[in-house]
Write a protein that holds these residues in place. Sequence first.
Motif, PDB file in Angstrom:
ATOM      1  N   ALA A 126      -4.368   9.509  11.320  1.00  0.00           N
ATOM      2  CA  ALA A 126      -3.132   9.383  10.530  1.00  0.00           C
ATOM      3  C   ALA A 126      -2.631   7.944  10.534  1.00  0.00           C
ATOM      4  O   ALA A 126      -2.211   7.417   9.497  1.00  0.00           O
ATOM      5  CB  ALA A 126      -2.059  10.329  11.066  1.00  0.00           C
ATOM      6  N   GLU A 127      -2.690   7.291  11.678  1.00  0.00           N
ATOM      7  CA  GLU A 127      -2.215   5.910  11.764  1.00  0.00           C
ATOM      8  C   GLU A 127      -3.039   4.993  10.848  1.00  0.00           C
ATOM      9  O   GLU A 127      -2.492   4.113  10.184  1.00  0.00           O
ATOM     10  CB  GLU A 127      -2.283   5.423  13.215  1.00  0.00           C
ATOM     11  N   ALA A 128      -4.347   5.234  10.805  1.00  0.00           N
ATOM     12  CA  ALA A 128      -5.217   4.447   9.920  1.00  0.00           C
ATOM     13  C   ALA A 128      -4.825   4.685   8.455  1.00  0.00           C
ATOM     14  O   ALA A 128      -4.801   3.746   7.650  1.00  0.00           O
ATOM     15  CB  ALA A 128      -6.682   4.799  10.145  1.00  0.00           C
ATOM     16  N   TRP A 129      -4.506   5.941   8.103  1.00  0.00           N
ATOM     17  CA  TRP A 129      -4.085   6.242   6.744  1.00  0.00           C
ATOM     18  C   TRP A 129      -2.801   5.500   6.405  1.00  0.00           C
ATOM     19  O   TRP A 129      -2.706   4.891   5.354  1.00  0.00           O
ATOM     20  CB  TRP A 129      -3.893   7.749   6.530  1.00  0.00           C
ATOM     21  N   TYR A 130      -1.813   5.534   7.298  1.00  0.00           N
ATOM     22  CA  TYR A 130      -0.539   4.890   6.994  1.00  0.00           C
ATOM     23  C   TYR A 130      -0.690   3.371   6.887  1.00  0.00           C
ATOM     24  O   TYR A 130      -0.041   2.743   6.047  1.00  0.00           O
ATOM     25  CB  TYR A 130       0.543   5.309   7.992  1.00  0.00           C
ATOM     26  N   ARG A 131      -1.565   2.794   7.680  1.00  0.00           N
ATOM     27  CA  ARG A 131      -1.853   1.352   7.541  1.00  0.00           C
ATOM     28  C   ARG A 131      -2.490   1.088   6.180  1.00  0.00           C
ATOM     29  O   ARG A 131      -2.145   0.130   5.488  1.00  0.00           O
ATOM     30  CB  ARG A 131      -2.769   0.864   8.669  1.00  0.00           C
ATOM     31  N   TYR A 132      -3.455   1.912   5.822  1.00  0.00           N
ATOM     32  CA  TYR A 132      -4.145   1.781   4.536  1.00  0.00           C
ATOM     33  C   TYR A 132      -3.144   1.912   3.388  1.00  0.00           C
ATOM     34  O   TYR A 132      -3.129   1.099   2.464  1.00  0.00           O
ATOM     35  CB  TYR A 132      -5.221   2.872   4.423  1.00  0.00           C
ATOM     36  N   ARG A 133      -2.274   2.926   3.449  1.00  0.00           N
ATOM     37  CA  ARG A 133      -1.263   3.163   2.420  1.00  0.00           C
ATOM     38  C   ARG A 133      -0.299   1.982   2.325  1.00  0.00           C
ATOM     39  O   ARG A 133       0.007   1.516   1.229  1.00  0.00           O
ATOM     40  CB  ARG A 133      -0.499   4.448   2.738  1.00  0.00           C
ATOM     41  N   ASP A 134       0.173   1.493   3.471  1.00  0.00           N
ATOM     42  CA  ASP A 134       1.093   0.350   3.473  1.00  0.00           C
ATOM     43  C   ASP A 134       0.461  -0.868   2.815  1.00  0.00           C
ATOM     44  O   ASP A 134       1.111  -1.570   2.041  1.00  0.00           O
ATOM     45  CB  ASP A 134       1.538  -0.001   4.902  1.00  0.00           C
ATOM     46  N   GLU A 135      -0.794  -1.119   3.112  1.00  0.00           N
ATOM     47  CA  GLU A 135      -1.484  -2.273   2.521  1.00  0.00           C
ATOM     48  C   GLU A 135      -1.677  -2.085   1.017  1.00  0.00           C
ATOM     49  O   GLU A 135      -1.506  -3.021   0.234  1.00  0.00           O
ATOM     50  CB  GLU A 135      -2.827  -2.514   3.222  1.00  0.00           C
ATOM     51  N   ALA A 136      -2.011  -0.856   0.602  1.00  0.00           N
ATOM     52  CA  ALA A 136      -2.187  -0.581  -0.832  1.00  0.00           C
ATOM     53  C   ALA A 136      -0.863  -0.756  -1.565  1.00  0.00           C
ATOM     54  O   ALA A 136      -0.820  -1.342  -2.663  1.00  0.00           O
ATOM     55  CB  ALA A 136      -2.747   0.828  -1.031  1.00  0.00           C
ATOM     56  N   LEU A 137       0.237  -0.269  -0.982  1.00  0.00           N
ATOM     57  CA  LEU A 137       1.555  -0.440  -1.602  1.00  0.00           C
ATOM     58  C   LEU A 137       1.928  -1.919  -1.668  1.00  0.00           C
ATOM     59  O   LEU A 137       2.493  -2.378  -2.660  1.00  0.00           O
ATOM     60  CB  LEU A 137       2.625   0.343  -0.832  1.00  0.00           C
ATOM     61  N   ARG A 138       1.608  -2.653  -0.610  1.00  0.00           N
ATOM     62  CA  ARG A 138       1.887  -4.088  -0.584  1.00  0.00           C
ATOM     63  C   ARG A 138       1.141  -4.791  -1.724  1.00  0.00           C
ATOM     64  O   ARG A 138       1.699  -5.631  -2.418  1.00  0.00           O
ATOM     65  CB  ARG A 138       1.499  -4.686   0.770  1.00  0.00           C
ATOM     66  N   GLU A 139      -0.127  -4.435  -1.921  1.00  0.00           N
ATOM     67  CA  GLU A 139      -0.917  -5.030  -3.014  1.00  0.00           C
ATOM     68  C   GLU A 139      -0.291  -4.724  -4.372  1.00  0.00           C
ATOM     69  O   GLU A 139      -0.239  -5.594  -5.253  1.00  0.00           O
ATOM     70  CB  GLU A 139      -2.359  -4.501  -2.983  1.00  0.00           C
ATOM     71  N   ILE A 140       0.193  -3.498  -4.567  1.00  0.00           N
ATOM     72  CA  ILE A 140       0.847  -3.123  -5.827  1.00  0.00           C
ATOM     73  C   ILE A 140       2.101  -3.967  -6.017  1.00  0.00           C
ATOM     74  O   ILE A 140       2.356  -4.490  -7.109  1.00  0.00           O
ATOM     75  CB  ILE A 140       1.178  -1.612  -5.840  1.00  0.00           C
ATOM     76  N   ALA A 141       2.890  -4.121  -4.953  1.00  0.00           N
ATOM     77  CA  ALA A 141       4.134  -4.897  -5.031  1.00  0.00           C
ATOM     78  C   ALA A 141       3.852  -6.365  -5.341  1.00  0.00           C
ATOM     79  O   ALA A 141       4.522  -6.978  -6.177  1.00  0.00           O
ATOM     80  CB  ALA A 141       4.926  -4.765  -3.726  1.00  0.00           C
ATOM     81  N   VAL A 142       2.854  -6.935  -4.674  1.00  0.00           N
ATOM     82  CA  VAL A 142       2.503  -8.343  -4.905  1.00  0.00           C
ATOM     83  C   VAL A 142       2.031  -8.532  -6.348  1.00  0.00           C
ATOM     84  O   VAL A 142       2.465  -9.457  -7.041  1.00  0.00           O
ATOM     85  CB  VAL A 142       1.428  -8.813  -3.892  1.00  0.00           C
TER      86      VAL A 142
END
Length: 155
Positions: A126-142
Amino acid sequence: MTGQVKLQDILEGMDFQSDERSSFLNLTTGEVVSITDEELRAAENDVPLEDFPEWQHDAIRIARDIVETDHYLPLPDRFEINEYRMIERFCLSVDDEDMRDDLCDAICGRGAFRRFKDRIQAYGIAEAWYRYRDEALREIAVTWCEEHGLRYTET
């Protein structure tokens, strides 16, 4: 807009959105605001503030500003974010073939999000998923900031 937007504010605004709530960046102040569809409809239809409880008045004033000016930019919505596609990519990125196959099977059909969350808990990833999700959201925001010519800070 002068200055920079805070990427964290953009991310929080994106995360706060739902079927009934949208977030916007105020291009004048750099502030991210979140408004319900009800508040936007009230602003679009020029419904008197007195028709709403006092706690909603500020939000409706902001909604009117959103409707009547070009000072606001809508943040990426849930369709642009596409969390299901994000989950799919995460599942495909898992190295362990059996785990990857099980996760890919779990996200098919009705109840996919619940099964996915159950599986990542069971596998301890789960922690790996949330890290992955956070990074994907960050890329969308950038990407969104860059598409709109907005300078941003990480903090």
